[in-house]
Design an enzyme around this catalytic site. Structure first.
Site, PDB file in Angstrom:
ATOM      1  N   THR A   1       0.880  -1.031  -0.092  1.00  0.00           N
ATOM      2  CA  THR A   1      -0.053   0.016  -0.289  1.00  0.00           C
ATOM      3  C   THR A   1       0.939   1.106   0.221  1.00  0.00           C
ATOM      4  O   THR A   1       2.004   1.371   0.790  1.00  0.00           O
ATOM      5  CB  THR A   1      -0.777   0.190   1.266  1.00  0.00           C
ATOM      6  OG1 THR A   1      -1.209   1.324   1.543  1.00  0.00           O
ATOM      7  CG2 THR A   1      -0.414  -0.231   2.641  1.00  0.00           C
ATOM      8  N   ILE A   2       0.590   1.950  -0.749  1.00  0.00           N
ATOM      9  CA  ILE A   2       1.179   3.209  -0.725  1.00  0.00           C
ATOM     10  C   ILE A   2       0.819   4.049   0.805  1.00  0.00           C
ATOM     11  O   ILE A   2       1.984   4.662   0.895  1.00  0.00           O
ATOM     12  CB  ILE A   2       1.211   4.405  -1.922  1.00  0.00           C
ATOM     13  CG1 ILE A   2      -0.905   4.824  -2.231  1.00  0.00           C
ATOM     14  CG2 ILE A   2       1.525   4.387  -3.176  1.00  0.00           C
ATOM     15  CD1 ILE A   2      -1.121   5.857  -3.029  1.00  0.00           C
ATOM     16  N   ASP A   3      -0.103   4.158   1.258  1.00  0.00           N
ATOM     17  CA  ASP A   3      -0.526   4.642   2.031  1.00  0.00           C
ATOM     18  C   ASP A   3       0.478   4.604   3.650  1.00  0.00           C
ATOM     19  O   ASP A   3       0.223   4.934   4.752  1.00  0.00           O
ATOM     20  CB  ASP A   3      -2.367   4.122   2.640  1.00  0.00           C
ATOM     21  CG  ASP A   3      -3.061   4.653   1.704  1.00  0.00           C
ATOM     22  OD1 ASP A   3      -2.593   5.926   1.003  1.00  0.00           O
ATOM     23  OD2 ASP A   3      -3.901   4.087   1.425  1.00  0.00           O
TER      24      ASP A   3
ATOM     25  N   MET B   1      -2.435  11.732  -1.936  1.00  0.00           N
ATOM     26  CA  MET B   1      -2.695  10.380  -0.725  1.00  0.00           C
ATOM     27  C   MET B   1      -2.989  10.593   0.859  1.00  0.00           C
ATOM     28  O   MET B   1      -2.203  10.931   0.980  1.00  0.00           O
ATOM     29  CB  MET B   1      -2.870  10.239  -1.794  1.00  0.00           C
ATOM     30  CG  MET B   1      -3.768   9.754  -3.222  1.00  0.00           C
ATOM     31  SD  MET B   1      -3.516   7.763  -4.538  1.00  0.00           S
ATOM     32  CE  MET B   1      -4.911   8.844  -5.296  1.00  0.00           C
ATOM     33  N   GLY B   2      -4.143   9.826   1.053  1.00  0.00           N
ATOM     34  CA  GLY B   2      -4.096   9.741   2.534  1.00  0.00           C
ATOM     35  C   GLY B   2      -5.473   9.572   2.643  1.00  0.00           C
ATOM     36  O   GLY B   2      -5.339  11.091   3.480  1.00  0.00           O
TER      37      GLY B   2
END
Lengths: 422, 422
Positions: free
Chosen positions: B140-142, B188-189
Site C-alpha cells: 500500500t502506498i499509504d 493521497m492519504g
C-alpha cells in the site's frame, strides 16, 4: 569578447537551464571575461540585479547539475517592456547597466513574450546607435514559436506527459472491472495543442494510448464529444482521454469558462481553470460515468527527472549557438532549429527526416517571430478531430528520445540553486 | 510443491508487480509446476478467471519488465468477501477453483482490505478442514498496515512525491517576484499521513522543503492555518504547502467536505474531493493570495519511472518470502518487515537502524493486521502540527534510496502487459 549577460523569462521548462549552461560555456570558450546572469529576467536587469555566473559555473560539475535543474535557475519574470517611443525609462536603465558592466551581448531565453523583449531592445539599440547585440534563445514547453522546427523545453515536457499518461492508462486499465472509470487528463496549452498531442506518444504495443485527444486547434463540439463518450462508455471498458486546457467551443468560449470565472494575466492572456472538471461533471451527470480528473499542472514543466536527452542537448546547443551568432555580430535574431532532411534512394522527390533525426542551427529575424504562434497543423489531426496522425508521431517521437541521468543525493535528484535568485 | 496462485487487490502501486515477480521466481525455484495469476483479484478467482503465469514470466527479461511495470499487472478489484457464516457462495466457488487446479497455496498482494480477504479465506479453510495455505503480501502506498516496519509501495510513492514537490518548489521559487504564488499540493492519504509527510523529504541544502505540511493525524485548525498562512505571506515570498487529502477538522468534518458533496465506496470509505481547492479559495478570498493547486492524484501511485530501488527490492522479497512461508506450512499470515537495529559503541542502551539500513522478513498473524491502520506517530509531528521531526526523516529517507533504471523504448518506459487482464 567583452562581457555578456543572459536571462530567463516566462514559464520555466525542464531544459531552460541547459541553455544558460550552453551560453556560459561558449562565451567562456570565446574569451568572455564575465558572463553575467539577470536575476528574474529583464525586470532584474532594469533594477541592476545581476550576478557573475563564474561564482556558480566555473565548476564543471555545477554545469552538469545546472542541465538537470528544473525551472529558471536565475529566476523568471513576466515583465513587458513599454513602447520605447512612449516611455523609455526601462530602456535607459537597461543600457546603463549594460554599459557600466561592459556588456555588449545580451541573451534572453524565453517564448513569445520574451522574444518581444529581444525585438524591443534590438530595435531600440539600432534606433539609438547602440552597439550591443541581442539574441533570443527559444524556450517553451508549448512549442508554439514559429519558424524553428520545434522549441527546446517541449521534448522534455512531451516525454513526461507521454510517460505519465502511459502510467495513468495502466493504472486505470488495471482497475476494478465492474465499474470502469473515465479519466480526463488536462494538459497545458492555451492556444496550441502540442503538449496535449504528446499524449498520443504513449501509444505502443504495450499501451493503447488515450481513447481521444482534444486540442484547441479544433473547435470543441460538445454534442459530438458527448456522443463519442457515450459510444466509448457503452463498451464498458476503462476510458482515458487527454484534453488541452485551452479547448474552446466554436463561438470562442473556453470549455473551462463553462465552469466559472477566469482571470487575466499581465500579457492579457486568460487564466485557465479546469476544463477537465467541467467535462467530468457533464459526463457524470448526463451519462452517469464514474470520472476522475488529473491535471498535470506545473508538474509537466518542472519534471527534469524525466527530461529528454535530445531536448536538453538541443537546449544547450541553442545557448551555445546564440553566443556564436552574437560573436559574429548578429542582433535582433532568435536561434532556430532546422530538421535535417535526407534524400532517399537517389530520388530527388523522396526526402525523409528520420535516418537519423538531427537538427542544424541558424538564426532568424526576431520581427517574424515575436508574438506569432505556431499551431498543430490541421493535417496532423485525424478527421474525427480527436486524434493525431502518424505525421505527428514522426515529428514528435525523436524529440523525446534519450534520458538525462539525474545526479541523485539522499534518494532525490540534485539541483543547482543560485541563492541570489531566491 | 503443488501449484500456487497469486492475486493483487486494492489500489495499485509502482512496486506491486515486483511482489508477483518475487513470488513467481521463488515458487518456480521450489518446484511449483504451475504459478497461476488471478485476473482482477479475488473477484476473478471466484469466477474462475485465472492464467498460467509461465506464458509471460518464463522469460527472465519479462520478469525484469514486470518489476518496472506500474499498476496491478493482473488487474485489481475492490471485492469484499461476504461473512462465510451468512453466505458461503463465494468460498465454495474459490475452493472449487483451487482444488480443480491442484492449487494449495494462495498469495494476495494488498492493503488492509486485502488482508481481510486472507483472514476470511484462512479462517474458512481451518473451519472446514481444507489444507490450503493463505499468505498476505503487504502493499500500500499509504503505509498504514500495522506491525510491519513499512509497506512495499510506500517508498516509491514517497520518492515520487518528494521529487515532484522538490521540482514544484523550484518552479514556484523561480517565478515572478512581484506576485509570489501560494501552491497547495494535495497528496493521497485518507486517514494516515505518511504520503503527505514524505513531502518533507524534499528538504535539503538545495531545497527549502514545503513551508508547512498538514496530516490527517492532527485535527486541522482552520484559524491557526489562516494565521500561519498570513504570517508566511507577509514575507512576500513564494509559498508551498503540502496537505493530505484526508485532513479534517476537530469535529471530524473533512476539509474537502467544506467544498461540496462526497461519495462513499464499496468498503464504506468516503471519497475525497479536493481539500486543496477549498483552502485555495479561502486563501484567495480572505487573504488575497494568488494560489495554485496541484493534486498528485493517481500519478503518485503509478509513477514507476521514479520508483525506489529499495522499495522494489523489498516488494520482490516480500513475494519471495511469502512463498517460503507457505512452503513451510504457514497460513493466515502476512509477511512483515523488521528494520535491523545495530548496537553502537558497545553501549547496550544505544541502538541505531542507520548503518546500514536493512530489513529482515517474518510473518505475523493476519488477525492482528487486517482492518487495523498505522498512523504517523504523534512524536514525529512537530509541536506546531505542520511539520515532521528528524525521526520521521530517519525512518523514511532510507526507503527512497536507489533508482530502478527503466527499460526504455521509443523514448518511454516499457511495461509488461498481461492481455487477459485488460
Amino acid at each position: 569578447m567583452n562581457n555578456v549577460i543572459i536571462g530567463q523569462s516566462g514559464g520555466p521548462t525542464a531544459a531552460i537551464n541547459a541553455s544558460v549552461a550552453g551560453a556560459y560555456v561558449r562565451a567562456k570558450e570565446l574569451g568572455a571575461q564575465k558572463v553575467f546572469g539577470m536575476l528574474h529576467g529583464i525586470e532584474g536587469l532594469v533594477n541592476g540585479n545581476i550576478i557573475d555566473l563564474d561564482i556558480y559555473l566555473s565548476d564543471p560539475t555545477n554545469v552538469e547539475l545546472l542541465k538537470r535543474t528544473p525551472a529558471s535557475v536565475l529566476g523568471t519574470c513576466r515583465y513587458k517592456l513599454s513602447d520605447a517611443s512612449k516611455d523609455d525609462t526601462d530602456y535607459k536603465k537597461i543600457f546603463d547597466v549594460l554599459e557600466k558592466n561592459n556588456i555588449d551581448k545580451l541573451f534572453y531565453v524565453g517564448g513569445n513574450d520574451s522574444m518581444d523583449t529581444i525585438m524591443q531592445l534590438s530595435d531600440y539599440a539600432k534606433d539609438h546607435g547602440k552597439p550591443q547585440c541581442f539574441i533570443g534563445i527559444p524556450k517553451t514547453i508549448d512549442n508554439d514559436l514559429p519558424v524553428t522546427d520545434h522549441c527546446p523545453g517541449f521534448g522534455s515536457a512531451a516525454k513526461y506527459i507521454a510517460t505519465s499518461v502511459k502510467e495513468l492508462i495502466r493504472d486505470n486499465q488495471a482497475a476494478d472491472t465492474r465499474n470502469p472509470a473515465t479519466v480526463i487528463v488536462e494538459i497545458m496549452g492555451r492556444n496550441a495543442g502540442w503538449l496535449a498531442a504528446s499524449a498520443a506518444l504513449s501509444k505502443a504495443d504495450d499501451c493503447t494510448g488515450p481513447d481521444a485527444i482534444y486540442l484547441p486547434e479544433k473547435p470543441f463540439d460538445m454534442d459530438a464529444f458527448m456522443k463519442h463518450m457515450k459510444e466509448l462508455s457503452d463498451k464498458k471498458k476503462p476510458i482515458l482521454i487527454a484534453i488541452s486546457e485551452g479547448i474552446k467551443l466554436a463561438d470562442g468560449t473556453y470549455v473551462c469558462e463553462l465552469g466559472g470565472d477566469v482571470a487575466t494575466d499581465a500579457f492579457g492572456h486568460k487564466q485557465m481553470s479546469a476544463a477537465c472538471k467541467v467535462l467530468a461533471d457533464k459526463l457524470s451527470s448526463e451519462l452517469g460515468l464514474r470520472t476522475r480528473t488529473v491535471e498535470l499542472s506545473t508538474l509537466q514543466r518542472a519534471a527534469s527527472h524525466m527530461a529528454s536527452l535530445t531536448d536538453v542537448r538541443e537546449a544547450y546547443q541553442c545557448g551555445f549557438e546564440a553566443v556564436n551568432a552574437a560573436n559574429a555580430g548578429e542582433t535582433g535574431k532568435m536561434i532556430i532549429m532546422k530538421r535535417m532532411m535526407y534524400q532517399l534512394g537517389g530520388n530527388e522527390n523522396n526526402w525523409s527526416s528520420e535516418c537519423p533525426y538531427m537538427c542544424s542551427y541558424g538564426t532568424y529575424d526576431i520581427h517574424s517571430i515575436a508574438n506569432y504562434e505556431k499551431m498543430v497543423p490541421d493535417e496532423w489531426i485525424t478527421s474525427d478531430g480527436c486524434g493525431l496522425t502518424e505525421q505527428f508521431e514522426k515529428y514528435a517521437r525523436p524529440l523525446i528520445f534519450g534520458e538525462v541521468t539525474p545526479i541523485m543525493a539522499g534518494g532525490l535528484p540534485r539541483h543547482l540553486v543560485i541563492k541570489e535568485a531566491l
